[in-house]
Design an enzyme around this catalytic site. Structure first.
Site, PDB file in Angstrom:
ATOM      1  N   PHE A 279       0.828  -1.201   0.000  1.00  0.00           N
ATOM      2  CA  PHE A 279       0.000   0.000   0.000  1.00  0.00           C
ATOM      3  C   PHE A 279       0.865   1.254   0.000  1.00  0.00           C
ATOM      4  CE2 PHE A 279      -3.429  -2.738   1.534  1.00  0.00           C
ATOM      5  CZ  PHE A 279      -4.571  -2.130   1.014  1.00  0.00           C
ATOM      6  N   ASP A 280       0.581   2.151  -0.923  1.00  0.00           N
ATOM      7  CA  ASP A 280       1.129   3.494  -0.834  1.00  0.00           C
ATOM      8  C   ASP A 280       0.501   4.165   0.390  1.00  0.00           C
ATOM      9  OD1 ASP A 280       2.391   5.950  -1.679  1.00  0.00           O
ATOM     10  OD2 ASP A 280       0.428   6.580  -2.423  1.00  0.00           O
ATOM     11  N   LEU A 281       1.097   5.258   0.859  1.00  0.00           N
ATOM     12  CA  LEU A 281       0.585   5.931   2.060  1.00  0.00           C
ATOM     13  C   LEU A 281      -0.206   7.192   1.711  1.00  0.00           C
ATOM     14  CD1 LEU A 281       0.414   6.123   5.140  1.00  0.00           C
ATOM     15  CD2 LEU A 281       2.655   7.250   5.124  1.00  0.00           C
ATOM     16  N   ASP A 282       0.480   8.252   1.285  1.00  0.00           N
ATOM     17  CA  ASP A 282      -0.186   9.519   0.979  1.00  0.00           C
ATOM     18  C   ASP A 282      -1.091   9.367  -0.241  1.00  0.00           C
ATOM     19  OD1 ASP A 282       1.183  10.885   3.027  1.00  0.00           O
ATOM     20  OD2 ASP A 282       2.921  11.179   1.732  1.00  0.00           O
TER      21      ASP A 282
END
Length: 236
Positions: A27-30
């Protein structure tokens, strides 16, 4: 696993049933897990104003979410003031680590989606170009650390800020097979990073990138809202 088949109370035989496929999910965060616009924008503007550089509007800063922050500041400061690049980054990080880091919120449906993916036996990891030291603080602050086997980001000097390099690093460190992993992110950097590593990707359309950006970057699938990830991951 085999499943017994009954018709009118009579056992007719058995048919094989495949157990759900368990994936490693990056998962990417921002823009994928959290909406971090306010904190990032406020700290960029704070740094630019401090160094008497042109202060962009919030709308003009949307492109800054996704790329590594060093890359963003190189463009913001520009070629006319190269001597201010490093001081501008330092001032940004000073403000971000103290205040801006928690000026964000978890996107709707994310927690419920993570819970369901975990219940189904998937292993989840954070893969962000943000400095790892900040990413870990955010994940812990919002009590999402219970979902993730690892939180991975860049070093403050920019090492592994490139998403393709970061994904390759995670695959190696976590011993993940390319046949059993998917990258989920909202910007072209996430999708291109996945493509370069030969792994499928799901574009997060609730984030900062557009559907056009995600599709043209090579996203395998796209999800309009987080809850659809459960079905899409299961379809890979």
């Amino acid at each position: 696993m085999r499943w017994r088949t009954w018709v009118f109370g009579v056992e007719c035989g058995t048919v094989p049933v495949q157990p759900p496929r368990r994936m490693d999910i990056l998962f990417d965060l921002d823009g994928t897990l959290v909406d971090s616009r306010a904190g990032i924008f406020n700290c960029i503007r704070y740094s630019m104003e401090h160094h008497q550089l042109p202060v962009p509007t919030a709308e003009d800063l949307l492109w800054c979410i996704g790329p590594p922050i060093l890359e963003s500041f190189a463009k913001l400061v520009g070629p006319d003031s190269p001597h201010l690049f490093e001081p501008a980054v330092v001032k940004y990080r000073e403000q971000y680590s103290a205040i801006g880091i928690f000026e964000c919120e978890v996107f709707p449906e994310i927690l419920e989606t993570l819970e369901e993916l975990q219940r189904q036996g998937h292993t989840m990891h954070v893969a962000t170009s943000k400095a790892e030291v900040y990413a870990k603080r955010i994940i812990t602050h919002f009590e999402m650390d219970r979902f993730f086997a690892s939180v991975n980001g860049s070093e403050l000097d920019g090492t592994r800020a490139n998403k393709a390099e970061l994904i390759a690093h995670i695959l190696e460190q976590q011993r993940i097979s390319r046949d059993e992993v998917v990258m989920i992110g909202d910007r072209e950097h996430d999708i291109i990073g996945a493509v370069k590593n030969g792994v499928p990707s799901i574009g997060a359309m609730w984030g900062y990138g557009t559907g056009k950006e995600l599709v043209e970057s090579g996203a395998t699938l796209c999800a309009r809202v987080p809850r659809l990830l459960v079905e899409l991951v299961g379809s890979l």
